[in-house]
Design a protein around this motif. Structure first.
Motif, mmCIF file in Angstrom:
data_model
loop_
_atom_site.group_PDB
_atom_site.id
_atom_site.type_symbol
_atom_site.label_atom_id
_atom_site.label_comp_id
_atom_site.label_asym_id
_atom_site.label_seq_id
_atom_site.Cartn_x
_atom_site.Cartn_y
_atom_site.Cartn_z
ATOM 1 N N GLU A 29 149.904 24.169 15.783
ATOM 2 C CA GLU A 29 148.688 23.356 15.888
ATOM 3 C C GLU A 29 148.256 23.210 17.345
ATOM 4 O OE1 GLU A 29 149.740 19.769 13.854
ATOM 5 O OE2 GLU A 29 149.574 20.706 11.884
ATOM 6 N N CYS A 32 146.890 26.599 18.694
ATOM 7 C CA CYS A 32 145.595 27.001 18.131
ATOM 8 C C CYS A 32 144.456 26.057 18.487
ATOM 9 C CB CYS A 32 145.706 27.107 16.612
ATOM 10 S SG CYS A 32 146.748 28.463 16.058
ATOM 11 N N GLU A 36 142.978 21.970 12.389
ATOM 12 C CA GLU A 36 141.834 22.600 11.735
ATOM 13 C C GLU A 36 141.545 24.003 12.268
ATOM 14 O OE1 GLU A 36 140.675 20.628 15.362
ATOM 15 O OE2 GLU A 36 141.700 19.823 13.615
ATOM 16 N N CYS A 37 142.189 24.390 13.346
ATOM 17 C CA CYS A 37 141.968 25.714 13.948
ATOM 18 C C CYS A 37 143.072 26.715 13.612
ATOM 19 C CB CYS A 37 141.867 25.588 15.459
ATOM 20 S SG CYS A 37 140.563 24.478 16.004
ATOM 21 N N GLN A 40 142.090 29.925 11.678
ATOM 22 C CA GLN A 40 141.269 30.849 12.458
ATOM 23 C C GLN A 40 142.056 31.572 13.557
ATOM 24 O OE1 GLN A 40 137.957 28.877 14.304
ATOM 25 N NE2 GLN A 40 137.151 30.766 15.203
ATOM 26 N N HIS A 41 143.069 30.916 14.155
ATOM 27 C CA HIS A 41 143.685 31.463 15.362
ATOM 28 C C HIS A 41 145.168 31.827 15.271
ATOM 29 C CE1 HIS A 41 140.039 30.689 17.538
ATOM 30 N NE2 HIS A 41 140.086 29.391 17.268
ATOM 31 N N LEU A 164 136.988 27.801 21.205
ATOM 32 C CA LEU A 164 136.809 26.641 20.357
ATOM 33 C C LEU A 164 135.376 26.138 20.458
ATOM 34 C CD1 LEU A 164 140.030 24.633 21.274
ATOM 35 C CD2 LEU A 164 139.713 26.215 19.383
ATOM 36 N N SER A 165 134.844 25.711 19.337
ATOM 37 C CA SER A 165 133.525 25.081 19.361
ATOM 38 C C SER A 165 133.667 23.686 19.962
ATOM 39 C CB SER A 165 132.959 24.987 17.944
ATOM 40 O OG SER A 165 133.688 24.031 17.195
ATOM 41 N N GLU A 168 135.561 21.375 17.654
ATOM 42 C CA GLU A 168 137.006 21.659 17.624
ATOM 43 C C GLU A 168 137.693 21.121 18.880
ATOM 44 O OE1 GLU A 168 137.191 25.802 15.048
ATOM 45 O OE2 GLU A 168 136.743 25.897 17.167
ATOM 46 N N ARG A 169 137.049 21.261 20.045
ATOM 47 C CA ARG A 169 137.654 20.780 21.297
ATOM 48 C C ARG A 169 137.853 19.267 21.268
ATOM 49 N NH1 ARG A 169 133.683 23.519 23.986
ATOM 50 N NH2 ARG A 169 134.227 25.687 24.059
ATOM 51 N N ALA A 172 140.909 18.468 19.064
ATOM 52 C CA ALA A 172 142.193 19.075 19.429
ATOM 53 C C ALA A 172 143.028 18.211 20.314
ATOM 54 C CB ALA A 172 141.972 20.417 20.125
#
Length: 172
Positions: A29, A32, A36-37, A40-41, A164-165, A168-169, A172
């Motif tokens: 976590e 990435c 939530e990421c 994707q990563h 990251l959008s 997302e940032r 995180a």
């Protein structure tokens, strides 16, 4: 059968070579950019780990919490050569990895440890491993590496930017 005979012959004549063992502990976590990421990563993180440790015998242990597992149900299959330690609750993935790191210290045979995380919670254990003569490397996102963890590592490598959008940032 033939392989066992070769190994026994090499041992008898003193030809057994020690291939370095690298244990990799992954806070997926954190690596990435948040739970939530992970979907994707996570493959990009895995590929980076394999590149960093390509010349070694490796054992990978990784952890995520239930939230990341729910967004990426195929994670266990895609990391099938690695050991999964589930995290639950606040800092659950971190605490599960800490338990795995501490258990590793008592098994021996470890030449190098790679921690994929930027969380300060791992700093004390990393420093302890260094005092025991084990080379430690931290792999992290540049913006999530704590100062305390950076001081505890012998070497630091950065993960590639995960793009990251802004939403997302913030999470995180």
């Amino acid at each position: 059968m033939l392989i066992n005979e070769i190994i026994n012959f090499k041992a008898a004549v003193g030809m057994v070579c020690h291939e370095p063992l690298v244990k990799v502990f992954v806070d997926l976590e954190n690596a990435c950019g948040g739970s939530e990421c992970v979907a994707q990563h996570h493959q990009r993180v895995r590929d980076t780990i394999l590149d960093i440790t390509s010349q070694s015998r490796i054992q990978i242990t990784y952890s995520v919490g239930p939230s990341a597992m729910s967004t990426c149900p195929d994670l266990l299959w895609q990391w099938n050569q690695a050991r999964f330690v589930p995290g639950r609750g606040l800092n659950g993935a971190d605490l599960a990895l800490l338990d795995a790191i501490q258990a590793t210290r008592f098994r021996g045979g470890l030449d190098r440890m790679v921690l994929v995380s930027g969380d300060h919670i791992f700093a004390e254990d990393l420093a302890r491993l260094q005092r025991e003569g084990i080379h430690t490397t931290v792999v992290s996102q540049p913006m999530s590496l704590s100062r305390q963890l950076a001081r505890s590592a012998q070497s630091i490598q950065f993960l590639p930017q995960m793009n990251l959008s802004s939403d997302e940032r913030q999470s995180a």
